[in-house]
Motif scaffolding. Sequence first.
Motif, PDB file in Angstrom:
ATOM      1  N   GLY A   1       0.824  -1.196   0.000  1.00  0.00           N
ATOM      2  CA  GLY A   1       0.000   0.000   0.000  1.00  0.00           C
ATOM      3  C   GLY A   1       0.864   1.253   0.000  1.00  0.00           C
ATOM      4  O   GLY A   1       2.080   1.195   0.206  1.00  0.00           O
ATOM      5  N   PRO A   2       0.250   2.412  -0.218  1.00  0.00           N
ATOM      6  CA  PRO A   2       1.019   3.668  -0.255  1.00  0.00           C
ATOM      7  C   PRO A   2       1.851   3.899   1.005  1.00  0.00           C
ATOM      8  O   PRO A   2       3.011   4.326   0.908  1.00  0.00           O
ATOM      9  CB  PRO A   2      -0.067   4.736  -0.414  1.00  0.00           C
ATOM     10  N   ASP A   3       1.293   3.637   2.179  1.00  0.00           N
ATOM     11  CA  ASP A   3       2.054   3.842   3.419  1.00  0.00           C
ATOM     12  C   ASP A   3       3.225   2.866   3.515  1.00  0.00           C
ATOM     13  O   ASP A   3       4.292   3.219   4.028  1.00  0.00           O
ATOM     14  CB  ASP A   3       1.152   3.684   4.641  1.00  0.00           C
ATOM     15  N   GLU A   4       3.024   1.644   3.035  1.00  0.00           N
ATOM     16  CA  GLU A   4       4.112   0.661   3.057  1.00  0.00           C
ATOM     17  C   GLU A   4       5.220   1.052   2.088  1.00  0.00           C
ATOM     18  O   GLU A   4       6.414   0.939   2.412  1.00  0.00           O
ATOM     19  CB  GLU A   4       3.567  -0.728   2.716  1.00  0.00           C
ATOM     20  N   HIS A   5       4.842   1.507   0.898  1.00  0.00           N
ATOM     21  CA  HIS A   5       5.857   1.986  -0.048  1.00  0.00           C
ATOM     22  C   HIS A   5       6.665   3.135   0.566  1.00  0.00           C
ATOM     23  O   HIS A   5       7.891   3.191   0.417  1.00  0.00           O
ATOM     24  CB  HIS A   5       5.197   2.457  -1.344  1.00  0.00           C
ATOM     25  N   GLU A   6       5.979   4.030   1.228  1.00  0.00           N
ATOM     26  CA  GLU A   6       6.664   5.175   1.843  1.00  0.00           C
ATOM     27  C   GLU A   6       7.625   4.721   2.940  1.00  0.00           C
ATOM     28  O   GLU A   6       8.791   5.149   2.994  1.00  0.00           O
ATOM     29  CB  GLU A   6       5.647   6.165   2.403  1.00  0.00           C
ATOM     30  N   ALA A   7       7.138   3.849   3.816  1.00  0.00           N
ATOM     31  CA  ALA A   7       7.989   3.364   4.906  1.00  0.00           C
ATOM     32  C   ALA A   7       9.186   2.594   4.364  1.00  0.00           C
ATOM     33  O   ALA A   7      10.311   2.717   4.880  1.00  0.00           O
ATOM     34  CB  ALA A   7       7.172   2.478   5.847  1.00  0.00           C
ATOM     35  N   LEU A   8       8.963   1.808   3.323  1.00  0.00           N
ATOM     36  CA  LEU A   8      10.054   1.031   2.736  1.00  0.00           C
ATOM     37  C   LEU A   8      11.106   1.952   2.135  1.00  0.00           C
ATOM     38  O   LEU A   8      12.319   1.744   2.336  1.00  0.00           O
ATOM     39  CB  LEU A   8       9.500   0.084   1.680  1.00  0.00           C
ATOM     40  N   TRP A   9      10.686   2.974   1.412  1.00  0.00           N
ATOM     41  CA  TRP A   9      11.658   3.885   0.819  1.00  0.00           C
ATOM     42  C   TRP A   9      12.452   4.617   1.903  1.00  0.00           C
ATOM     43  O   TRP A   9      13.665   4.799   1.777  1.00  0.00           O
ATOM     44  CB  TRP A   9      10.974   4.881  -0.114  1.00  0.00           C
ATOM     45  N   GLN A  10      11.789   5.017   2.982  1.00  0.00           N
ATOM     46  CA  GLN A  10      12.518   5.691   4.060  1.00  0.00           C
ATOM     47  C   GLN A  10      13.600   4.775   4.653  1.00  0.00           C
ATOM     48  O   GLN A  10      14.686   5.240   5.022  1.00  0.00           O
ATOM     49  CB  GLN A  10      11.542   6.149   5.150  1.00  0.00           C
ATOM     50  N   GLU A  11      13.319   3.481   4.720  1.00  0.00           N
ATOM     51  CA  GLU A  11      14.336   2.559   5.232  1.00  0.00           C
ATOM     52  C   GLU A  11      15.458   2.350   4.223  1.00  0.00           C
ATOM     53  O   GLU A  11      16.611   2.115   4.613  1.00  0.00           O
ATOM     54  CB  GLU A  11      13.687   1.235   5.641  1.00  0.00           C
ATOM     55  N   TYR A  12      15.147   2.430   2.929  1.00  0.00           N
ATOM     56  CA  TYR A  12      16.237   2.355   1.951  1.00  0.00           C
ATOM     57  C   TYR A  12      17.137   3.585   2.024  1.00  0.00           C
ATOM     58  O   TYR A  12      18.348   3.487   1.779  1.00  0.00           O
ATOM     59  CB  TYR A  12      15.685   2.172   0.537  1.00  0.00           C
ATOM     60  N   ILE A  13      16.567   4.735   2.337  1.00  0.00           N
ATOM     61  CA  ILE A  13      17.423   5.902   2.560  1.00  0.00           C
ATOM     62  C   ILE A  13      18.376   5.611   3.721  1.00  0.00           C
ATOM     63  O   ILE A  13      19.580   5.894   3.636  1.00  0.00           O
ATOM     64  CB  ILE A  13      16.580   7.158   2.856  1.00  0.00           C
ATOM     65  N   ARG A  14      17.859   5.028   4.774  1.00  0.00           N
ATOM     66  CA  ARG A  14      18.706   4.658   5.916  1.00  0.00           C
ATOM     67  C   ARG A  14      19.767   3.650   5.485  1.00  0.00           C
ATOM     68  O   ARG A  14      20.940   3.751   5.889  1.00  0.00           O
ATOM     69  CB  ARG A  14      17.839   4.077   7.035  1.00  0.00           C
ATOM     70  N   PHE A  15      19.388   2.683   4.681  1.00  0.00           N
ATOM     71  CA  PHE A  15      20.332   1.696   4.159  1.00  0.00           C
ATOM     72  C   PHE A  15      21.462   2.402   3.402  1.00  0.00           C
ATOM     73  O   PHE A  15      22.645   2.106   3.583  1.00  0.00           O
ATOM     74  CB  PHE A  15      19.585   0.723   3.251  1.00  0.00           C
ATOM     75  N   GLY A  16      21.104   3.352   2.541  1.00  0.00           N
ATOM     76  CA  GLY A  16      22.123   4.100   1.809  1.00  0.00           C
ATOM     77  C   GLY A  16      23.031   4.888   2.730  1.00  0.00           C
ATOM     78  O   GLY A  16      24.253   4.961   2.502  1.00  0.00           O
ATOM     79  N   GLU A  17      22.469   5.470   3.773  1.00  0.00           N
ATOM     80  CA  GLU A  17      23.280   6.229   4.720  1.00  0.00           C
ATOM     81  C   GLU A  17      24.348   5.358   5.378  1.00  0.00           C
ATOM     82  O   GLU A  17      25.456   5.833   5.678  1.00  0.00           O
ATOM     83  CB  GLU A  17      22.391   6.843   5.802  1.00  0.00           C
ATOM     84  N   LEU A  18      24.030   4.097   5.621  1.00  0.00           N
ATOM     85  CA  LEU A  18      25.009   3.202   6.239  1.00  0.00           C
ATOM     86  C   LEU A  18      26.261   3.069   5.383  1.00  0.00           C
ATOM     87  O   LEU A  18      27.356   2.827   5.902  1.00  0.00           O
ATOM     88  CB  LEU A  18      24.386   1.824   6.475  1.00  0.00           C
ATOM     89  N   PHE A  19      26.109   3.229   4.068  1.00  0.00           N
ATOM     90  CA  PHE A  19      27.249   3.137   3.150  1.00  0.00           C
ATOM     91  C   PHE A  19      27.883   4.497   2.877  1.00  0.00           C
ATOM     92  O   PHE A  19      28.847   4.577   2.115  1.00  0.00           O
ATOM     93  CB  PHE A  19      26.800   2.499   1.838  1.00  0.00           C
ATOM     94  N   GLY A  20      27.327   5.553   3.469  1.00  0.00           N
ATOM     95  CA  GLY A  20      27.898   6.880   3.287  1.00  0.00           C
ATOM     96  C   GLY A  20      27.121   7.791   2.370  1.00  0.00           C
ATOM     97  O   GLY A  20      27.563   8.911   2.088  1.00  0.00           O
ATOM     98  N   MET A  21      25.955   7.366   1.883  1.00  0.00           N
ATOM     99  CA  MET A  21      25.153   8.227   1.027  1.00  0.00           C
ATOM    100  C   MET A  21      24.551   9.359   1.845  1.00  0.00           C
ATOM    101  O   MET A  21      23.890   9.104   2.865  1.00  0.00           O
ATOM    102  CB  MET A  21      24.024   7.431   0.369  1.00  0.00           C
ATOM    103  N   PRO A  22      24.741  10.614   1.458  1.00  0.00           N
ATOM    104  CA  PRO A  22      24.107  11.717   2.191  1.00  0.00           C
ATOM    105  C   PRO A  22      22.588  11.654   2.067  1.00  0.00           C
ATOM    106  O   PRO A  22      22.055  11.477   0.971  1.00  0.00           O
ATOM    107  CB  PRO A  22      24.666  12.972   1.499  1.00  0.00           C
ATOM    108  N   ARG A  23      21.894  11.804   3.181  1.00  0.00           N
ATOM    109  CA  ARG A  23      20.428  11.739   3.153  1.00  0.00           C
ATOM    110  C   ARG A  23      19.836  12.771   2.208  1.00  0.00           C
ATOM    111  O   ARG A  23      18.842  12.498   1.524  1.00  0.00           O
ATOM    112  CB  ARG A  23      19.893  11.921   4.572  1.00  0.00           C
TER     113      ARG A  23
END
Length: 294
Positions: free
Chosen positions: A142-164
């Motif tokens: 659902g839309p809320d799940e897509h949103e929550a999932l993308w926010q966690e991928y941003i966090r995943f990227g940050e772990l590798f050094g990607m600026p938020r």
Amino acid sequence: MTTQPDEGYFPAGQSILRRVHEHRLVGLFYGQRALCIGALAPLNYIGTSRHTRGKLAPFRRLTGTGNAFEKIYFGTRAEADRVLAHVHRLHDTVKGEIPEDAGPFPAGTAYSAYDPALMLWTVALIADSAAYFQELFVAPLGPDEHEALWQEYIRFGELFGMPREVAPQTYPEFREYFDTTLAGPDMHLTDEARYIGHATAFEIPMPGHMQLSKRVHDLLMLGSLPPRVRELYGLEWSPGRERTFRRLAGIMRAGGSVAPRKLTHGWNRQSFDMVERTERRRLERGLPTPQVTA
């Protein structure tokens, strides 16, 4: 004084990213699709290719990456941090200039593993592919799940050094970014990228008794690719293949809904090890494996 348990960066029962990646079919398919599409980005591809030691055994590298990512998705923070430290050491060496023109990028264009735009594209490929197979094999989000999932991928990227701040801040913005980038002029396949991208998706080593499963795998992988990706690779598609693809996906989804959870969820170490072992045995027998020989 009590010590809080180390539940990892993506805790079970709380993280939607973990919930998606715990589906074994998602874990088995998303990486190949992401790399196949990712080969269309010349700076990402050339930068990785020029600094890898895995060209003679590309599937060992692929499965090694799969195992490493699962430690980040499912492991403790301590386990994830060891993986991340190793990746950071590797990324420190990935920088340079492309040696010749690659589509819209002229020779001499600089690349770096820490280029924020290149890091974002890598994370976006993972996010798009995992969500695609979640919806194909498991259930729609659902839309809320897509949103929550993308926010966690941003966090995943940050772990590798990607600026938020480089990341699209909402899921709709992510979709616009991904679709626009994929349709844009920067997508280009070098000769090597065409060969390796295709091989990564469709030449995965599997034992002889699993060749029927491999044919199913290959059709599902082909059907999962966006039309522009198939076009750039010169891959044929047809209404008949589309119908077969949809039937197979439905069978996989129905089977997964009734199979015991221990068969459908969890780490993919055994499957990754099988692929790596099959590739190694092929090499030992002098059989070709997808590689760049130049």
